[in-house]
Design a protein around this motif. Sequence first.
Motif, PDB file in Angstrom:
ATOM      1  N   PHE A   1       9.036 -35.809  16.671  1.00  0.00           N
ATOM      2  CA  PHE A   1       9.046 -36.114  17.720  1.00  0.00           C
ATOM      3  C   PHE A   1       8.070 -37.272  18.210  1.00  0.00           C
ATOM      4  CE2 PHE A   1       5.684 -32.260  17.533  1.00  0.00           C
ATOM      5  CZ  PHE A   1       5.051 -33.093  17.321  1.00  0.00           C
ATOM      6  N   THR A   2       8.451 -38.417  19.618  1.00  0.00           N
ATOM      7  CA  THR A   2       7.712 -39.293  19.978  1.00  0.00           C
ATOM      8  C   THR A   2       6.151 -38.782  20.974  1.00  0.00           C
ATOM      9  OG1 THR A   2       8.829 -39.960  21.889  1.00  0.00           O
ATOM     10  CG2 THR A   2       9.267 -40.940  20.023  1.00  0.00           C
TER      11      THR A   2
ATOM     12  N   GLN B   1      -1.149 -38.957  25.683  1.00  0.00           N
ATOM     13  CA  GLN B   1      -1.248 -38.452  23.816  1.00  0.00           C
ATOM     14  C   GLN B   1      -1.616 -39.510  23.721  1.00  0.00           C
ATOM     15  OE1 GLN B   1       2.245 -35.760  22.781  1.00  0.00           O
ATOM     16  NE2 GLN B   1       0.868 -34.483  22.321  1.00  0.00           N
TER      17      GLN B   1
ATOM     18  N   GLY C   1       0.641 -25.733  25.983  1.00  0.00           N
ATOM     19  CA  GLY C   1       1.363 -26.420  25.229  1.00  0.00           C
ATOM     20  C   GLY C   1       2.075 -28.122  25.238  1.00  0.00           C
TER      21      GLY C   1
ATOM     22  N   GLY D   1      -0.110 -30.361  24.172  1.00  0.00           N
ATOM     23  CA  GLY D   1       0.168 -30.920  22.948  1.00  0.00           C
ATOM     24  C   GLY D   1      -1.349 -31.355  21.971  1.00  0.00           C
ATOM     25  N   LYS D   2      -2.532 -31.120  22.849  1.00  0.00           N
ATOM     26  CA  LYS D   2      -3.603 -31.174  22.264  1.00  0.00           C
ATOM     27  C   LYS D   2      -3.806 -31.503  20.805  1.00  0.00           C
ATOM     28  CE  LYS D   2      -5.150 -27.952  24.582  1.00  0.00           C
ATOM     29  NZ  LYS D   2      -4.195 -27.412  25.393  1.00  0.00           N
ATOM     30  N   THR D   3      -3.282 -30.224  20.416  1.00  0.00           N
ATOM     31  CA  THR D   3      -4.057 -30.525  18.320  1.00  0.00           C
ATOM     32  C   THR D   3      -3.222 -31.655  17.953  1.00  0.00           C
ATOM     33  OG1 THR D   3      -3.208 -27.982  19.301  1.00  0.00           O
ATOM     34  CG2 THR D   3      -3.528 -28.750  17.348  1.00  0.00           C
TER      35      THR D   3
ATOM     36  N   PRO E   1       5.479 -32.262  27.341  1.00  0.00           N
ATOM     37  CA  PRO E   1       5.885 -33.464  27.087  1.00  0.00           C
ATOM     38  C   PRO E   1       7.582 -32.971  26.938  1.00  0.00           C
ATOM     39  CG  PRO E   1       4.943 -31.762  24.857  1.00  0.00           C
ATOM     40  CD  PRO E   1       4.421 -31.585  25.526  1.00  0.00           C
TER      41      PRO E   1
ATOM     42  N   ARG F   1      10.934 -29.518  27.384  1.00  0.00           N
ATOM     43  CA  ARG F   1      10.862 -28.453  27.845  1.00  0.00           C
ATOM     44  C   ARG F   1      11.571 -27.659  28.314  1.00  0.00           C
ATOM     45  NH1 ARG F   1       4.928 -27.967  25.886  1.00  0.00           N
ATOM     46  NH2 ARG F   1       5.710 -28.287  23.295  1.00  0.00           N
TER      47      ARG F   1
HETATM   48  P1  ADP Z   1      -1.926 -26.850  23.176  1.00  0.00           P
HETATM   49  O1  ADP Z   1      -2.705 -26.822  21.550  1.00  0.00           O
HETATM   50  O2  ADP Z   1      -2.202 -28.315  24.290  1.00  0.00           O
HETATM   51  O3  ADP Z   1      -1.318 -25.967  24.008  1.00  0.00           O
HETATM   52  P2  ADP Z   1       0.184 -28.060  21.192  1.00  0.00           P
HETATM   53  O4  ADP Z   1      -0.020 -29.353  20.196  1.00  0.00           O
HETATM   54  O5  ADP Z   1       0.161 -26.675  19.812  1.00  0.00           O
HETATM   55  O6  ADP Z   1      -0.679 -27.693  22.528  1.00  0.00           O
HETATM   56  O7  ADP Z   1       1.484 -28.234  21.211  1.00  0.00           O
HETATM   57  C1  ADP Z   1       2.869 -27.151  21.561  1.00  0.00           C
HETATM   58  C2  ADP Z   1       4.436 -27.880  20.999  1.00  0.00           C
HETATM   59  O8  ADP Z   1       4.793 -28.916  21.402  1.00  0.00           O
HETATM   60  C3  ADP Z   1       3.708 -28.286  19.621  1.00  0.00           C
HETATM   61  O9  ADP Z   1       5.506 -27.087  18.831  1.00  0.00           O
HETATM   62  C4  ADP Z   1       3.699 -28.778  19.218  1.00  0.00           C
HETATM   63  O10 ADP Z   1       4.256 -29.912  17.632  1.00  0.00           O
HETATM   64  C5  ADP Z   1       4.502 -29.780  20.487  1.00  0.00           C
HETATM   65  N1  ADP Z   1       4.452 -30.987  20.909  1.00  0.00           N
HETATM   66  C6  ADP Z   1       2.995 -32.113  20.570  1.00  0.00           C
HETATM   67  N2  ADP Z   1       3.698 -33.045  21.186  1.00  0.00           N
HETATM   68  C7  ADP Z   1       5.340 -33.236  21.276  1.00  0.00           C
HETATM   69  C8  ADP Z   1       5.648 -34.476  21.938  1.00  0.00           C
HETATM   70  N3  ADP Z   1       4.848 -35.191  22.521  1.00  0.00           N
HETATM   71  N4  ADP Z   1       6.781 -34.002  22.009  1.00  0.00           N
HETATM   72  C9  ADP Z   1       7.352 -33.281  21.934  1.00  0.00           C
HETATM   73  N5  ADP Z   1       6.241 -31.966  21.165  1.00  0.00           N
HETATM   74  C10 ADP Z   1       5.683 -32.312  20.893  1.00  0.00           C
END
Ligand code: ADP
Length: 758
Positions: A288-289, A294, A320, A322-324, A483, A486
């Motif tokens: 994904f971008t 982010q 969700g 996308g912090k990780t 992101p 969803r």
């Molecule tokens: P958090 O840690 O904030 O709860 P994650 O980093 O685990 O969230 O991300 C949740 C999901 O979203 C993961 O499956 C990740 O791959 C996906 N994701 C992260 N950034 C994006 C993005 N920019 N676009 C689409 N999906 C994303």
Amino acid sequence: MPGSLELMNAELDRLLPGVIGGRTAEAFEKAFGLQTVRDLLWHLPRRYHERGELTPLAGLPIGEHVTVLAQVLDVRSRQIQRGGSLLEARITDGVGSLRLTFFNQAWRAKELVSGARGIFAGKVSEYRGQLQLQHPDYELFDTADANAISRLGQEKSQQLDEAAAMAFALRPVPIYPATARVPSWVSQRAVELALEAGLDIGELEDPLPKDLRKAVGIIALGPAFEMVHQPEHARDWRIARDSLRFREAFELQLALLDRRRRAAALTGTARPAGEGGLLAMFDAGLPFTLTPEQLDAGDTIARELASAAPMHRLLQGEVGSGKTVVAMRAMLQVAEAPAEHQAPDAMLGGQSALLAPTEVLAAQHFRSITEMLGPALTERLHPVLLTSKMPVAERRKALLAVASGQAHIAVGTHALLSKGVTFYDLGLIVVDEQHRFGVEQRAALRLKGNNPHVLVMTATPIPRTVALTVFGDLETSFIRRVPPGRQGIESFAVPVQERPRWAERAWLRALEEIAAGRQVYVVCPAISGGKREDGDEALGGDQFDRDTSTKETVELASVERTLEELGARSDFRDVRMASLTGAMKPDEKDRVMRAFAAGKIDLLVATTVIEVGVNVPNASMMIVRDAERFGVSQLHQLRGRVGRGEHAGLCLMLTNAAPGTVARERIEAVAATTDGFELAEQDLQLRREGDVLGTAQSGGHSTLKLLRVAEHGELIERARELAADLLERDPELTSAPLLAAQLAEEARQAALANIAKS
Ligand code: ADP
Ligand code: MG
């Protein structure tokens, strides 16, 4: 008189030998952790009792608080069983008489002499047919005055007595937090003695500069202590409390800002983006971008990592959001940053540690990190999982990889920071989903490397005032939007009693999801009959976050019962079910989570163990039973487990809470919005009492006395502003030497605490 700071820091029995004895001092320390004069003065009354009108001795009402004007008839003291003493006095107002009793306070015989006049207040009780006041609070008129009065003649003296009595009756009685060994009056007496015996409180130097006090409109410190402990009128303690509360907020913010400043002055290792192309490789591999937020947060972090001043940043973002990914990009930058002390031919730079709150989450993070890195990057970065429960041989291998610098990413719980773990070159610590880490613990993180950079991530949106209080030493970044693409989560409150058919419908809906190939969570407040899930694994929400107002008469929905009930239904016959609770062994939990993630389980019945961070994109539905048992932010966290993939999420919150109750209001608030930040603010307002902070979290101070983040948001903001102002105008605090000394002392203590921990 000693200097104010010295005086305030003096130990209780040292300052006032013979006044507050060693035994009392010890009891104070045991009961309330009081050690110094400052501690004693900050040991504030919990509330005040208003004495009210004078009551004649004849016909006293049993069980009521009364205030009487009377004269001591006789006094006797005797030893009673088990080694104590009992002092008994009889008082009279000329018409009726009343017994006073005091246990282990024989010294009162010195003042309660026959003929002494005064006012006595307490609760009337009956003992062997006689009315009495136990441990009354009293004030005797001065004997000199009394003699003078008696010379004035009976009538005049009566009038003066009454005037004194009126003043006494208006004076609120402070009620202190009490334990069996230190009842309220002991605290009252200790403060009284301290104030009488040499603590010239009027002279107490005020740490807050005068112009600041004037600007805020608060009274000086000495009078504030006097008025809070010995108010003449109710308005005294109100004024005093406001003033002390502001001080508390101000000093806390000043300390946090000072910490932030000191942290910024530390020297760590700069980890500038290298040219190895790792980051580019990683980005290219993402399916994904990155969202603008982010990227924004990532840029800020990249810039801070590139500086030798250690980063100290909080990344807040919805579940969700996308912090990780953001954290991983930071870890990659650290891994390819050319470190100064490395041989020029060394291929890679520093190491990162990722701390998760539980072993389950650590294992999950490890899996998803490895997956996201892909085979090539995994090989180069050699991420390792390190937990306390893993087999010895495996653990030894991981430890070695970390110590040799071969592993560039280590994932684990806070055990990663224990003594047995040595990093070759720790550049970055990422703390995930953990808002229970106090300031002190965060400071301790620094000792693992050469002031490594620290990134704290939290998925529980934190109201600003809480953030200021708990994370006031951190800079903050936000990811406010999840992101795109969803499907979102639909949430509904399902009132089981009013709408039994809806509840049944919830289970049928779960079957439909499962039939469509998706997975379902069922969350219960208890593990088995009435047993609560309170284990360490249930982190993420906080312990103040639950509704305790509901009575314990009905049995809580439990994981065990739910499995039984569903297992007994013929329509659930083919559903593959499993349970997950904090009572299970870590490897067992891990096994279940893996099976669920792999789609081998259709329906997972769990406690709040699944609250934080668990990521199974195919899970599309959640049923929460007895939802009123969970706090607002907890429910929000929980439902964040669904709707993470391509399928829309559905969260049904089953509840028995009646309409119009706070418990119901909270569930409806969660159903009404998915904006976690908005919910966090509402939640703060809905918690009408209690505090959001644990003791370990209240900034640099061990406890907050008067400050409640839920109530005093404005005050906290104002204090923050003024503290920042002061530091800006006068960074060395030359205009406030006492504050400067206090901060220096705190810094010293923090350093000592850190040395003790390392
Ligand atoms: P958090 O840690 O904030 O709860 P994650 O980093 O685990 O969230 O991300 C949740 C999901 O979203 C993961 O499956 C990740 O791959 C996906 N994701 C992260 N950034 C994006 C993005 N920019 N676009 C689409 N999906 C994303
Ligand atoms: Mg996460």
